[in-house]
Design an enzyme around this catalytic site. Structure first.
Site, PDB file in Angstrom:
ATOM      1  N   HIS A 133       0.854  -1.202   0.000  1.00 43.57           N
ATOM      2  CA  HIS A 133       0.000   0.000   0.000  1.00 43.57           C
ATOM      3  C   HIS A 133       0.882   1.242   0.000  1.00 43.57           C
ATOM      4  O   HIS A 133       2.114   1.133  -0.103  1.00 43.57           O
ATOM      5  CB  HIS A 133      -0.997  -0.019   1.169  1.00 43.57           C
ATOM      6  CG  HIS A 133      -0.348  -0.071   2.529  1.00 43.57           C
ATOM      7  ND1 HIS A 133       0.271   1.006   3.108  1.00 43.57           N
ATOM      8  CD2 HIS A 133      -0.219  -1.086   3.411  1.00 43.57           C
ATOM      9  CE1 HIS A 133       0.739   0.681   4.286  1.00 43.57           C
ATOM     10  NE2 HIS A 133       0.468  -0.601   4.510  1.00 43.57           N
ATOM     11  N   HIS A 138       4.234   1.354   1.945  1.00 41.62           N
ATOM     12  CA  HIS A 138       5.378   0.635   1.369  1.00 41.62           C
ATOM     13  C   HIS A 138       5.937   1.409   0.174  1.00 41.62           C
ATOM     14  O   HIS A 138       7.140   1.530   0.007  1.00 41.62           O
ATOM     15  CB  HIS A 138       4.941  -0.763   0.916  1.00 41.62           C
ATOM     16  CG  HIS A 138       4.281  -1.559   2.003  1.00 41.62           C
ATOM     17  ND1 HIS A 138       2.989  -2.018   1.917  1.00 41.62           N
ATOM     18  CD2 HIS A 138       4.727  -1.938   3.220  1.00 41.62           C
ATOM     19  CE1 HIS A 138       2.679  -2.657   3.027  1.00 41.62           C
ATOM     20  NE2 HIS A 138       3.702  -2.624   3.832  1.00 41.62           N
ATOM     21  N   CYS A 192       2.764 -10.127  20.409  1.00 43.70           N
ATOM     22  CA  CYS A 192       1.831  -9.648  19.371  1.00 43.70           C
ATOM     23  C   CYS A 192       2.238 -10.270  18.042  1.00 43.70           C
ATOM     24  O   CYS A 192       3.358 -10.038  17.562  1.00 43.70           O
ATOM     25  CB  CYS A 192       1.854  -8.121  19.258  1.00 43.70           C
ATOM     26  SG  CYS A 192       0.909  -7.555  17.825  1.00 43.70           S
ATOM     27  N   CYS A 233       2.880  -7.585  15.270  1.00 39.87           N
ATOM     28  CA  CYS A 233       4.172  -6.887  15.387  1.00 39.87           C
ATOM     29  C   CYS A 233       5.314  -7.884  15.357  1.00 39.87           C
ATOM     30  O   CYS A 233       6.467  -7.497  15.174  1.00 39.87           O
ATOM     31  CB  CYS A 233       4.299  -6.142  16.711  1.00 39.87           C
ATOM     32  SG  CYS A 233       3.140  -4.822  16.963  1.00 39.87           S
ATOM     33  N   CYS A 246      -2.682  -5.161  21.882  1.00 35.00           N
ATOM     34  CA  CYS A 246      -1.544  -4.435  21.304  1.00 35.00           C
ATOM     35  C   CYS A 246      -1.958  -2.981  21.045  1.00 35.00           C
ATOM     36  O   CYS A 246      -3.012  -2.732  20.450  1.00 35.00           O
ATOM     37  CB  CYS A 246      -1.130  -5.095  19.994  1.00 35.00           C
ATOM     38  SG  CYS A 246       0.064  -4.123  19.076  1.00 35.00           S
ATOM     39  N   HIS A 291      -1.871  -2.465  17.032  1.00 32.41           N
ATOM     40  CA  HIS A 291      -2.835  -3.153  16.163  1.00 32.41           C
ATOM     41  C   HIS A 291      -4.215  -3.304  16.767  1.00 32.41           C
ATOM     42  O   HIS A 291      -5.145  -3.738  16.092  1.00 32.41           O
ATOM     43  CB  HIS A 291      -2.286  -4.533  15.774  1.00 32.41           C
ATOM     44  CG  HIS A 291      -1.069  -4.431  14.921  1.00 32.41           C
ATOM     45  ND1 HIS A 291       0.194  -4.479  15.417  1.00 32.41           N
ATOM     46  CD2 HIS A 291      -0.942  -4.244  13.591  1.00 32.41           C
ATOM     47  CE1 HIS A 291       1.049  -4.327  14.444  1.00 32.41           C
ATOM     48  NE2 HIS A 291       0.393  -4.180  13.325  1.00 32.41           N
ATOM     49  N   LYS A 296      -2.087   5.418  12.047  1.00 35.98           N
ATOM     50  CA  LYS A 296      -1.158   4.927  11.031  1.00 35.98           C
ATOM     51  C   LYS A 296      -1.919   4.084  10.015  1.00 35.98           C
ATOM     52  O   LYS A 296      -2.794   3.319  10.389  1.00 35.98           O
ATOM     53  CB  LYS A 296      -0.076   4.074  11.712  1.00 35.98           C
ATOM     54  CG  LYS A 296       0.908   3.483  10.740  1.00 35.98           C
ATOM     55  CD  LYS A 296       1.816   2.472  11.405  1.00 35.98           C
ATOM     56  CE  LYS A 296       2.373   1.521  10.351  1.00 35.98           C
ATOM     57  NZ  LYS A 296       3.077   0.386  10.899  1.00 35.98           N
ATOM     58  N   LYS A 349      -2.762  -2.298   6.993  1.00 36.32           N
ATOM     59  CA  LYS A 349      -3.748  -3.277   6.550  1.00 36.32           C
ATOM     60  C   LYS A 349      -4.561  -3.762   7.733  1.00 36.32           C
ATOM     61  O   LYS A 349      -5.749  -4.019   7.610  1.00 36.32           O
ATOM     62  CB  LYS A 349      -3.034  -4.471   5.922  1.00 36.32           C
ATOM     63  CG  LYS A 349      -2.327  -4.144   4.650  1.00 36.32           C
ATOM     64  CD  LYS A 349      -3.271  -4.081   3.483  1.00 36.32           C
ATOM     65  CE  LYS A 349      -2.525  -3.739   2.217  1.00 36.32           C
ATOM     66  NZ  LYS A 349      -3.369  -3.482   1.095  1.00 36.32           N
TER      67      LYS A 349
HETATM   68  N1  MSP Z   1       9.270  -6.813   8.064  1.00 36.43           N
HETATM   69  C1  MSP Z   1       9.446  -5.688   8.890  1.00 36.43           C
HETATM   70  C2  MSP Z   1      10.722  -4.970   8.536  1.00 36.43           C
HETATM   71  C3  MSP Z   1      11.956  -5.799   8.595  1.00 36.43           C
HETATM   72  S1  MSP Z   1      13.345  -4.908   8.066  1.00 36.43           S
HETATM   73  C4  MSP Z   1      14.614  -5.883   8.418  1.00 36.43           C
HETATM   74  C5  MSP Z   1       8.280  -4.734   8.729  1.00 36.43           C
HETATM   75  N2  MSP Z   1       7.566  -4.859   7.611  1.00 36.43           N
HETATM   76  S2  MSP Z   1       6.317  -3.968   7.200  1.00 36.43           S
HETATM   77  O1  MSP Z   1       5.714  -4.619   6.068  1.00 36.43           O
HETATM   78  O2  MSP Z   1       5.482  -3.752   8.309  1.00 36.43           O
HETATM   79  O3  MSP Z   1       6.877  -2.650   6.671  1.00 36.43           O
HETATM   80  C6  MSP Z   1       7.211  -1.648   7.545  1.00 36.43           C
HETATM   81  C7  MSP Z   1       7.673  -0.421   6.804  1.00 36.43           C
HETATM   82  O4  MSP Z   1       6.777  -0.086   5.732  1.00 36.43           O
HETATM   83  C8  MSP Z   1       7.679   0.788   7.696  1.00 36.43           C
HETATM   84  O5  MSP Z   1       8.810   0.852   8.527  1.00 36.43           O
HETATM   85  C9  MSP Z   1       7.607   1.891   6.673  1.00 36.43           C
HETATM   86  O6  MSP Z   1       8.837   2.089   6.075  1.00 36.43           O
HETATM   87  C10 MSP Z   1       6.630   1.330   5.654  1.00 36.43           C
HETATM   88  N3  MSP Z   1       5.266   1.680   6.017  1.00 36.43           N
HETATM   89  C11 MSP Z   1       4.252   0.835   6.355  1.00 36.43           C
HETATM   90  N4  MSP Z   1       3.143   1.578   6.655  1.00 36.43           N
HETATM   91  C12 MSP Z   1       3.429   2.874   6.525  1.00 36.43           C
HETATM   92  C13 MSP Z   1       2.697   4.063   6.624  1.00 36.43           C
HETATM   93  N5  MSP Z   1       1.437   4.079   6.982  1.00 36.43           N
HETATM   94  N6  MSP Z   1       3.308   5.218   6.290  1.00 36.43           N
HETATM   95  C14 MSP Z   1       4.612   5.266   5.843  1.00 36.43           C
HETATM   96  N7  MSP Z   1       5.315   4.157   5.752  1.00 36.43           N
HETATM   97  C15 MSP Z   1       4.814   2.962   6.168  1.00 36.43           C
HETATM   98  O7  MSP Z   1       8.093  -3.915   9.588  1.00 36.43           O
END
Ligand code: MSP
Length: 744
Positions: free
Chosen positions: A18, A21, A137, A140, A161, A164, A318, A321
């Site tokens: 989304h 990412h 969690c 997380c 959590c 979440h 935030k 999903k």
């Molecule tokens: N898998 C772990 C990261 C491991 S790194 C060794 C993880 N994954 S995640 O799918 O949750 O992705 C997290 C990252 O996605 C966040 O740190 C951020 O960079 C990005 N984002 C996810 N949601 C976001 C927002 N709502 N806004 C901006 N960036 C966000 O954590």
């Protein structure tokens, strides 16, 4: 040759991509492109984090193996990166890293062995075996301390959590521990000796005070019986590694740590250390755990850790999903140029801070800064060159005998006034970009757009063109504008690769000897290097103005259509080739019924579901829904799935029929909020409106609003479905119960 290595987090392979990412990829991509412009050999990593209980659960729910689940999600990430020009083919990332790769297993095992053989700075074993008991969690993928969860309202229930809003699992098991508590001093001296290790500064302070507050040892394995989908612990296959331990190490296994073949392909020696771009949500893992792991394994520290803020929804939560409030990529892709999205992400979000996303803001930015700003400057300059200079880049020179004339027309004959301004702006732009203040850097770049626009408006080339004697003045003005555009192309290429290359080719630079903006160092731009005498290319509009009303109506219409598709049996149009809509289609296929298959779904519909009968109807109804199907028992869901549904007690305040809709009733229902909800229910053939007045009912309060017959339905009431005809019988309460009380 200088090298540079930049990474995004690797994303969990249980949710589809989304805006969040996309955002961090855009940031890393822009940084990587600028480094490449500077002639620095750059390696850009993104990828997926594929192990752990979450993926296992998502896979189970979807009737897939964990690897199949990861492959499924990865296919969407790959489509996203291709569609948004972030993949290798478009000059973006160099590796899409996957932690299920065998070379990763090999590297991680080597890392573990090194850490397990190491002593901490206090002389203890860095890794030891013990027992862990705590609240975990799954979303997380971490244990939560007391300040990280909400205590249960009812005694005996698990806490929730804070991120979440889902229930935690109590876990007690044998585990390997990483002796983090012995690394506090070393970490603090790392932060102290390298002021820019964690950026922005506010985040550095946050990390430092966290470490000062004392560190606890970290469980770094789970029993295979609890989590089987993970990297086995070397010499103890009864354990798998904690997903964060394995995930963080991807940054070095990707470039060859512990694997010679990868080392040859990428080069650990060549590229490490990396600059890690991460969301502030995972800063602690990167700025505390990761450096400590590296210390234990005897590997150099990263170049730095940069934490960005989050895109939040209008109520400040935030986007995720799990909360179902994400901005979907197919909507963005359908309605906005990629470069407008890239520009907006970097311009609107003050880096490091949270940003509220709205489509309206994106439209406004695109129209003001791109359509009326850069796009307009480019097209007016090029159109005038084409009209007044036969489409040939004119000469900047005003000969001695024409200087006075030029001055008389109000044009500054000293070119350095403009070039000096632009050089200074370029320097400031680069400085701000380097310090990750993207928004500020773009503001500065747009001061050039404004300055040149003003120069053109003041000089009035259309007037100069009427006077043969002012030909040189006209040429000089247009040259300055064109040269400024060339500078802007080079400066802005990392942010808007497509648009800047387009302007570049319109400027006639496309097939010239001058290197493309992708390969030109903005710091080395020299005023006057645009060669006069070259033919410009075809002038095409860059950023067409977006009709706000029309686009918003389309976006909202699509949302409603999607909600309708999700809520029942109604048809939904899907965009062929859009991975997101395709996903929704799959989910509907798989389930054989109208599951809540929104594109925001974290997990695709259960494969088992195809064997099930339709679920009891919920009265957030289309007219077609009003005659429900048979009662069916569906497959099991997790408690976390159930807690996603916000069920509330409501009181029916008004009820009326809707003209020409013989199955629908229009209700207003008090669910304890400031204003009552308007809810449409497909029960008109079974209930008289008056029967419902003051009745206490059960309402799904967090269902996406949708429009039916021109009325917005802001929730759904629950009813049993009785008999073959599916007669609805409204769920109600026999005891006194306050409006708004939660059902759980
Ligand atoms: N898998 C772990 C990261 C491991 S790194 C060794 C993880 N994954 S995640 O799918 O949750 O992705 C997290 C990252 O996605 C966040 O740190 C951020 O960079 C990005 N984002 C996810 N949601 C976001 C927002 N709502 N806004 C901006 N960036 C966000 O954590």
């Amino acid at each position: 040759m200088k090298t540079f290595y930049v990474t995004t987090p690797i994303f969990y392979a249980n949710t589809l991509p989304h805006l969040g990412h996309l955002y961090v990829m855009i940031v890393a991509d822009a940084i990587a492109r600028q480094k490449r412009q500077q002639g620095i050999e750059t390696f850009f990593l993104t990828g997926t984090d594929e192990h752990g209980i979450n993926i296992e659960r998502a896979a189970k729910l979807a009737g897939r193996t964990p690897k199949e689940q990861a492959d499924y999600v990865v296919s969407y990430f790959k489509k996203m990166t291709a569609e948004f020009g972030l993949d290798a083919e478009h000059g973006g990332f160099d590796i899409f890293m996957r932690t299920s790769e065998p070379f990763h297993y090999q590297g991680v095992s080597e890392f573990w062995r090194r850490a397990a053989a190491a002593k901490t700075p206090k002389g203890n074993d860095a890794i030891y075996k013990g027992h862990y008991e705590g609240w975990f969690c799954a979303a997380c993928a971490e244990y939560k301390t007391e300040d990280e969860y909400a205590k249960p309202k009812v005694e005996g229930e698990p806490p929730t959590c804070l991120i979440h809003e889902t229930l935690l699992d109590r876990i007690s098991e044998e585990s390997y521990f990483f002796r983090l508590s012995d690394y506090a001093e070393s970490l603090l001296s790392l932060y102290e000796s390298r002021a820019d290790f964690v950026r922005p500064e506010s985040r550095n302070n946050e990390v430092t005070s966290f470490v000062r507050g004392g560190l606890q040892d970290l469980a770094v394995s789970r029993l295979r019986t609890a989590v089987s989908w993970g990297v086995p612990v070397p010499n103890d296959p009864a354990h798998t590694m904690y997903v964060w331990f394995d995930a963080l190490i991807n940054y070095i296994t990707a470039i060859g740590f512990g694997n010679e073949e990868r080392e040859r392909m990428a080069g650990f020696e060549k590229f490490w250390p990396a600059l890690h771009i991460v969301g502030k949500d995972i800063l602690r893992f990167h700025a505390v755990f990761w450096p400590a792991f590296l210390m234990a394994a005897g590997v150099d520290q990263p170049r730095g850790i940069v934490a960005h803020g989050m895109w939040v929804d209008p109520s400040g939560r935030k986007m995720s999903k799990t909360l179902g409030n994400t901005v979907e990529l197919d909507v963005l892709n359908r309605h906005f140029p990629i470069d407008a999205i890239r520009y907006f992400c970097l311009r609107d979000m003050v880096f490091g801070h949270d940003g509220k996303f709205s489509y309206e803001a994106l439209i406004d930015r695109t129209n003001s800064d791109l359509a009326s700003g850069l796009g307009n400057l480019s097209s007016r300059t090029l159109t005038m060159i084409s009209r007044y200079c036969d489409g040939i880049v004119p000469s900047p020179v005003i000969s001695e005998d024409k200087l006075l004339l030029a001055k008389r027309s109000g044009v500054d004959t000293d070119e350095t006034t403009i070039s000096g301004f632009i050089e200074l702006a370029r320097d400031q732009f680069l400085q701000q970009f380097e310090s990750l203040a993207f928004s500020r850097s773009l503001e500065i770049a747009w001061s050039i757009v404004a300055r040149i626009d003003k120069m053109i408006s003041d000089a009035k080339p259309w007037e100069l063109a009427k006077d043969e004697n002012q030909k040189q003045t006209l040429s000089a003005v247009l040259y300055r504008a064109a040269e400024s555009l060339r500078w802007l192309c080079v400066m802005l290429y990392p942010i808007m690769p497509t648009a800047t290359l387009e302007i570049w080719s319109q400027l006639g630079q496309g097939d010239s000897d001058s290197p493309s903006p992708a390969k030109s160092d903005p710091a080395k731009l020299k005023w006057g290097e645009l060669s006069p005498g070259k033919a410009i290319g075809e002038v095409r509009p860059l950023f067409p103005r977006i009709d706000k009303g029309k686009t918003m109506a389309e976006i909202n219409g699509e949302k409603q259509e999607q909600a309708a598709g999700a809520g029942g049996r109604s048809e939904r149009k899907t965009e062929a080739g859009s991975p997101h809509s395709q996903h929704a289609v799959n989910a509907q296929h798989e389930s054989g019924q109208g599951v809540h298959a929104t594109e925001a779904d974290a997990v695709p519909a259960s494969a088992n579901a195809s064997e099930t009968k339709p679920a009891p109807p919920m009265q957030h109804a289309t007219e077609a829904d009003a005659v429900p199907g048979a009662i069916g028992v569906t497959s099991f869901i997790d408690i976390t799935d159930f807690t996603k549904v916000d069920l509330r007690v409501g009181e029916v305040l008004t009820a009326e029929r809707i003209p020409k809709a013989d199955k629908l009733l229009l209700l207003t229902v008090d669910i304890g909020e400031e204003k009552p909800r308007q809810i449409l229910a497909g029960i008109a053939q079974y209930y008289e409106p008056e029967q419902l007045l003051r009745r206490k009912i059960a309402v799904v309060a967090n269902l996406k609003p949708r429009k039916l017959r021109g009325y917005e339905s802001q929730g759904m009431l629950l009813a049993a479905s009785v008999g073959d005809e599916g007669k609805p019988v409204i769920a109600t309460f026999t005891e006194e119960v306050p409006n708004g009380a939660k059902l759980k």
